[in-house]
Design an enzyme around this catalytic site. Sequence first.
Site, mmCIF file in Angstrom:
data_model
loop_
_atom_site.group_PDB
_atom_site.id
_atom_site.type_symbol
_atom_site.label_atom_id
_atom_site.label_comp_id
_atom_site.label_asym_id
_atom_site.label_seq_id
_atom_site.Cartn_x
_atom_site.Cartn_y
_atom_site.Cartn_z
ATOM 1 C CD GLN A 132 -3.121 -0.832 0.371
ATOM 2 O OE1 GLN A 132 -2.957 -0.638 -0.833
ATOM 3 N NE2 GLN A 132 -4.304 -0.819 0.927
ATOM 4 C CB ILE A 133 3.481 2.607 2.290
ATOM 5 C CG1 ILE A 133 2.545 2.559 3.505
ATOM 6 C CG2 ILE A 133 4.312 3.895 2.327
ATOM 7 C CD1 ILE A 133 3.253 2.576 4.846
ATOM 8 C CG ASP A 191 6.521 -6.848 -2.656
ATOM 9 O OD1 ASP A 191 6.060 -5.873 -2.028
ATOM 10 O OD2 ASP A 191 6.395 -8.032 -2.267
ATOM 11 N NE ARG A 223 -0.573 0.022 14.228
ATOM 12 C CZ ARG A 223 -0.973 0.841 15.146
ATOM 13 N NH1 ARG A 223 -1.409 0.385 16.298
ATOM 14 N NH2 ARG A 223 -0.972 2.130 14.930
ATOM 15 C CG HIS A 271 5.691 5.902 14.725
ATOM 16 N ND1 HIS A 271 4.846 6.963 14.539
ATOM 17 C CD2 HIS A 271 5.170 4.883 14.011
ATOM 18 C CE1 HIS A 271 3.850 6.596 13.738
ATOM 19 N NE2 HIS A 271 4.026 5.341 13.400
HETATM 20 P P1 A3D Z 1 1.637 -3.844 2.844
HETATM 21 O O1 A3D Z 1 0.624 -3.252 1.942
HETATM 22 O O2 A3D Z 1 1.389 -5.182 3.448
HETATM 23 O O3 A3D Z 1 3.027 -3.881 2.043
HETATM 24 C C1 A3D Z 1 4.162 -4.513 2.539
HETATM 25 C C2 A3D Z 1 4.846 -5.182 1.364
HETATM 26 O O4 A3D Z 1 6.098 -5.730 1.812
HETATM 27 C C3 A3D Z 1 4.040 -6.353 0.770
HETATM 28 O O5 A3D Z 1 3.784 -6.105 -0.605
HETATM 29 C C4 A3D Z 1 4.952 -7.564 0.966
HETATM 30 O O6 A3D Z 1 4.906 -8.506 -0.101
HETATM 31 C C5 A3D Z 1 6.327 -6.898 1.040
HETATM 32 N N1 A3D Z 1 7.365 -7.717 1.672
HETATM 33 C C6 A3D Z 1 7.253 -8.588 2.705
HETATM 34 N N2 A3D Z 1 8.458 -9.139 2.957
HETATM 35 C C7 A3D Z 1 9.337 -8.593 2.088
HETATM 36 C C8 A3D Z 1 10.733 -8.756 1.861
HETATM 37 N N3 A3D Z 1 11.462 -9.587 2.587
HETATM 38 N N4 A3D Z 1 11.309 -8.033 0.881
HETATM 39 C C9 A3D Z 1 10.574 -7.171 0.104
HETATM 40 N N5 A3D Z 1 9.246 -6.988 0.268
HETATM 41 C C10 A3D Z 1 8.652 -7.694 1.255
HETATM 42 O O7 A3D Z 1 1.973 -2.840 4.071
HETATM 43 P P2 A3D Z 1 1.982 -1.234 4.035
HETATM 44 O O8 A3D Z 1 2.649 -0.771 2.804
HETATM 45 O O9 A3D Z 1 0.641 -0.741 4.390
HETATM 46 O O10 A3D Z 1 2.912 -0.954 5.316
HETATM 47 C C11 A3D Z 1 4.279 -1.299 5.273
HETATM 48 C C12 A3D Z 1 4.930 -1.125 6.644
HETATM 49 O O11 A3D Z 1 4.890 0.251 7.029
HETATM 50 C C13 A3D Z 1 4.248 -1.896 7.790
HETATM 51 O O12 A3D Z 1 5.230 -2.476 8.627
HETATM 52 C C14 A3D Z 1 3.485 -0.817 8.530
HETATM 53 O O13 A3D Z 1 3.267 -1.129 9.887
HETATM 54 C C15 A3D Z 1 4.438 0.348 8.379
HETATM 55 N N6 A3D Z 1 3.842 1.673 8.595
HETATM 56 C C16 A3D Z 1 4.599 2.580 9.260
HETATM 57 C C17 A3D Z 1 4.126 3.850 9.497
HETATM 58 C C18 A3D Z 1 4.977 4.841 10.220
HETATM 59 O O14 A3D Z 1 4.559 5.960 10.439
HETATM 60 C C19 A3D Z 1 6.313 4.470 10.689
HETATM 61 C C20 A3D Z 1 2.841 4.212 9.044
HETATM 62 C C21 A3D Z 1 2.087 3.273 8.364
HETATM 63 C C22 A3D Z 1 2.603 1.989 8.142
#
Ligand code: A3D
Length: 320
Positions: A13-14, A34, A83, A176
């Site tokens: 997503q991010i 990814d 999460r 955070h």
């Molecule tokens: P999500 O949409 O699940 O994307 C994560 C991606 O990481 C997925 O596409 C997975 O396939 C990929 N992935 C998993 N393992 C690996 C690997 N070993 N190598 C490469 N890619 C891999 O999650 P998201 O994009 O919503 O969030 C990503 C992270 O950011 C999470 O840990 C969230 O908790 C974190 N996050 C942090 C904040 C802060 O303010 C710090 C805010 C929001 C989310």
Amino acid sequence: MARPKIALIGAGQIGGTLAHLAAMRELGDVVLFDIVDGVPQGKALDIAESSPIGKFDAGVTGTSSYEAIAGADVCIVTAGVPRKPGMSRDDLLGINLKVMKSVGEGIAKHAPDAFVICITNPLDAMVWALRQFSGMPAEKVVGMAGVLDSGRFRYFLAEEFGVSVKDVNAFVLGGHGDTMVPLSRYSTVGGIPLPDLVEMGWTTQEKLDAIIQRTRDGGAEIVGLLKTGSAFYAPAASAIEMAEAYLKDQKRVLPCAAHVDGAYGLKGMYVGVPTVIGAGGVEKIIEIKLDRNDKTAFDKSVDAVKGLVEACKGIDPTLA
Ligand code: A3D
């Protein structure tokens, strides 16, 4: 001159939102990486196909091979899991620590000169682990949290006062997590500090306290609404602001999870502090004066981060 290269490790997503924003702003050519084959390629092609309509020139490609990030100027790391409702950020530690190992090693091998921005949670512990695993210079590895947390604080304040978000500045320190420390004295509307605005009758202390609590719970509020993941638009916008500050040597004053060694009485740990970001990465850590209450809250936040780092060392003894 060649365009800068921006590698996005994690195309969820991010990661997808980061790719879109970086390309639309023409910050450079984007490589989405990814482990799930097809997802980075599909998102990259989709964004590339929007470029004639959005009128931006940026290469956008997807990959599942680290070789493709070679020579990247900036790497933004979102790899891992987010999460779900009922989970805290700390519940992600075990899974995401393993991810940081492979990502840290991949970046160190293929893009050792990059400025690395970590977003993966629990943020302060993951950025520490990422730096340990990568062995890269501390000023080139930083965590994104403060820009997002202060962005949420600013938005809530602008809503409360009925003024433009552009005229609201806010300050958030510490880890955070639930212990983050939004600082009222250093937060202003048109230059007027929040305590003065309470005295002027613009708001009440009770309303301000509620806004501060909503800021602390900002991530959980979005998780509760989405149910399937966590926030991604504002986190992506925040990391792009940091990447742009580095690529354009803007010397922006931004709150980041930076490696603090000496300032605030800390010894070699990552925690949210005000920094100056420019071409050197984290060029400066700004040590502000904290009053007794703020210092107590900051110390509590630091202790929470230390606990998470110790937990990392317990899981992976090579980190000890
Ligand atoms: P999500 O949409 O699940 O994307 C994560 C991606 O990481 C997925 O596409 C997975 O396939 C990929 N992935 C998993 N393992 C690996 C690997 N070993 N190598 C490469 N890619 C891999 O999650 P998201 O994009 O919503 O969030 C990503 C992270 O950011 C999470 O840990 C969230 O908790 C974190 N996050 C942090 C904040 C802060 O303010 C710090 C805010 C929001 C989310």
